[in-house]
Design an enzyme around this catalytic site. Sequence first.
Site: not given
Length: 283
Positions: A63, A210-211, A213-214, A218
């Site tokens: 990162y 990439f959270p 969206g649940g 998605p």
Amino acid sequence: MAIMTIKNFSLGGDLPVRRLGFGAMRLAMGTFDGPPRPAESGIAVLRRAVELGVNHIDTAGFYGRGDVRANELIRTALTPYRADLVIATKVGPLPGPTGAPSEQATPEQLRGLVEADLRALGLDRLDLVYLRVGGMTGPGGESIAERFAVLAGLRAEGLIRHLGVSNVDAVQLAEARAIAPVAAVQNRHTGEPGLLSECEQAGIAYVPYFPLGGGARPLDADRLDAVAARLGATTAQVGIAALLAASPSVLAIPGTGSLDHLAENLAADRLELTDQDLADLRG
């Protein structure tokens, strides 16, 4: 009826963490092809995150952008580390021809990556290390046993406390669990059906990257907007709250380089969704 979300999770059975944590990927860059963020911004965001109660930070040695590296920012901002702070990192990806982490480390290279993270973070032992597999592709299609066994050996040496796997399918998770205990799985939020349920039953954390969206599927943007308007919340807050409502094993790690966005994200675990809200989100 409002859904009361459990706020904490015991990672690996012995590391209590707030289920709403922080992902460090955005500290060094706003977009994948944009310029580096100022280091001072990342340091300020990290310090504020901990002040607001974050005790689970997800990072990786890859990162970074240019001279701005997430692990160095974490060390600068947060040492001496609080006793309850859990830092998770990932090893496996290596830079490809474009500089993106599209290549995979060999088993022989993994020790060096773990030792580099220890040095960059200023730690004697890493709380949680994921084996991230698959390059830029989706999960499945290759054995992870040889590489995971290397990390299990480093855990036995005391360099790692808990092990995780990232970007895996059910077969790869079973391979890893046959070698050593797995404390966490980090996959896209649209992971293989049944994998989230398996993690919940086994006491394994499920940590979507990439959270927003649940849960295991998605969320539709229009549905998110509609529920957010009804609750007087932001769409990001509703997405995070829905993710946390999906399973008590889910840990959310939304990331940002903005202090305002940080405060918005971390307020999401105070949002109480109803059964009707969740039904509307899932359609």
